[in-house]
Design a protein around this motif. Sequence first.
Motif, PDB file in Angstrom:
ATOM      1  N   UNK A  22       0.838  -1.203   0.000  1.00  0.00           N
ATOM      2  CA  UNK A  22       0.000   0.000   0.000  1.00  0.00           C
ATOM      3  C   UNK A  22       0.869   1.247   0.000  1.00  0.00           C
ATOM      4  N   UNK A  23       1.880   1.279   0.837  1.00  0.00           N
ATOM      5  CA  UNK A  23       2.742   2.453   0.911  1.00  0.00           C
ATOM      6  C   UNK A  23       3.429   2.719  -0.430  1.00  0.00           C
ATOM      7  N   UNK A  24       4.029   1.695  -1.011  1.00  0.00           N
ATOM      8  CA  UNK A  24       4.763   1.874  -2.266  1.00  0.00           C
ATOM      9  C   UNK A  24       3.845   2.298  -3.409  1.00  0.00           C
ATOM     10  N   UNK A  25       2.700   1.655  -3.524  1.00  0.00           N
ATOM     11  CA  UNK A  25       1.793   1.964  -4.629  1.00  0.00           C
ATOM     12  C   UNK A  25       1.179   3.350  -4.459  1.00  0.00           C
ATOM     13  N   UNK A  26       0.781   3.709  -3.245  1.00  0.00           N
ATOM     14  CA  UNK A  26       0.194   5.030  -3.062  1.00  0.00           C
ATOM     15  C   UNK A  26       1.234   6.141  -3.249  1.00  0.00           C
ATOM     16  N   UNK A  27       2.473   5.885  -2.887  1.00  0.00           N
ATOM     17  CA  UNK A  27       3.522   6.878  -3.150  1.00  0.00           C
ATOM     18  C   UNK A  27       3.732   7.056  -4.651  1.00  0.00           C
ATOM     19  N   UNK A  28       3.636   5.969  -5.398  1.00  0.00           N
ATOM     20  CA  UNK A  28       3.761   6.067  -6.856  1.00  0.00           C
ATOM     21  C   UNK A  28       2.579   6.824  -7.455  1.00  0.00           C
ATOM     22  N   UNK A  29       1.392   6.594  -6.936  1.00  0.00           N
ATOM     23  CA  UNK A  29       0.200   7.276  -7.445  1.00  0.00           C
ATOM     24  C   UNK A  29       0.261   8.769  -7.138  1.00  0.00           C
ATOM     25  N   UNK A  30       0.874   9.148  -6.026  1.00  0.00           N
ATOM     26  CA  UNK A  30       0.982  10.560  -5.661  1.00  0.00           C
ATOM     27  C   UNK A  30       1.793  11.361  -6.672  1.00  0.00           C
ATOM     28  N   UNK A  31       2.648  10.696  -7.448  1.00  0.00           N
ATOM     29  CA  UNK A  31       3.457  11.399  -8.430  1.00  0.00           C
ATOM     30  C   UNK A  31       2.674  11.704  -9.705  1.00  0.00           C
ATOM     31  N   UNK A  32       1.465  11.189  -9.819  1.00  0.00           N
ATOM     32  CA  UNK A  32       0.637  11.444 -10.992  1.00  0.00           C
ATOM     33  C   UNK A  32      -0.191  12.699 -10.773  1.00  0.00           C
ATOM     34  N   UNK A  37      -7.492  14.729  -2.956  1.00  0.00           N
ATOM     35  CA  UNK A  37      -8.758  14.380  -2.308  1.00  0.00           C
ATOM     36  C   UNK A  37      -9.211  12.964  -2.663  1.00  0.00           C
ATOM     37  N   UNK A  38      -8.655  12.400  -3.723  1.00  0.00           N
ATOM     38  CA  UNK A  38      -9.001  11.036  -4.116  1.00  0.00           C
ATOM     39  C   UNK A  38      -8.082   9.985  -3.485  1.00  0.00           C
ATOM     40  N   UNK A  39      -6.987  10.430  -2.877  1.00  0.00           N
ATOM     41  CA  UNK A  39      -5.990   9.496  -2.360  1.00  0.00           C
ATOM     42  C   UNK A  39      -6.503   8.538  -1.281  1.00  0.00           C
ATOM     43  N   UNK A  79      -3.878   8.509   6.048  1.00  0.00           N
ATOM     44  CA  UNK A  79      -4.142   9.466   7.108  1.00  0.00           C
ATOM     45  C   UNK A  79      -5.615   9.666   7.385  1.00  0.00           C
ATOM     46  N   UNK A  80      -6.447   8.805   6.853  1.00  0.00           N
ATOM     47  CA  UNK A  80      -7.886   8.953   7.009  1.00  0.00           C
ATOM     48  C   UNK A  80      -8.318   8.837   8.463  1.00  0.00           C
ATOM     49  N   UNK A  81      -7.610   8.045   9.255  1.00  0.00           N
ATOM     50  CA  UNK A  81      -8.009   7.793  10.627  1.00  0.00           C
ATOM     51  C   UNK A  81      -7.199   8.587  11.640  1.00  0.00           C
ATOM     52  N   UNK A  82      -6.520   9.650  11.210  1.00  0.00           N
ATOM     53  CA  UNK A  82      -5.719  10.444  12.145  1.00  0.00           C
ATOM     54  C   UNK A  82      -6.570  11.030  13.261  1.00  0.00           C
TER      55      UNK A  82
END
Length: 89
Positions: A22-32, A37-39, A79-82
């Motif tokens: 999850x961490x690796x894929x979401x970090x890759x998606x953040x570069x797009x 708000x969709x993250x 960070x949804x549950x912060x």
Amino acid sequence: MDYITQLNLGTAAELAITAALVFCITQAVKTTRIENRHMPWIAMGVGIVAGLASVATTGDTNWASGAIMGLLVGGFTSGLFDGFKGIGG
């Protein structure tokens, strides 16, 4: 991540695999160009798939718990549950 352990949704190995994916894929998606708000939704979707992949990798058969674990890991990663950090210790 203590919540996942307390709920007995997966083993330590499944949790580690899911969190790493999850961490690796979401970090890759953040570069797009996808808006931030969709993250959380993307992270939770990736988490479900990663949770199922971790269950398959470890040879477990508890698919529903793996999917729920992935959903929660995705939410925690984004960070949804912060807001819940103060609850329960």
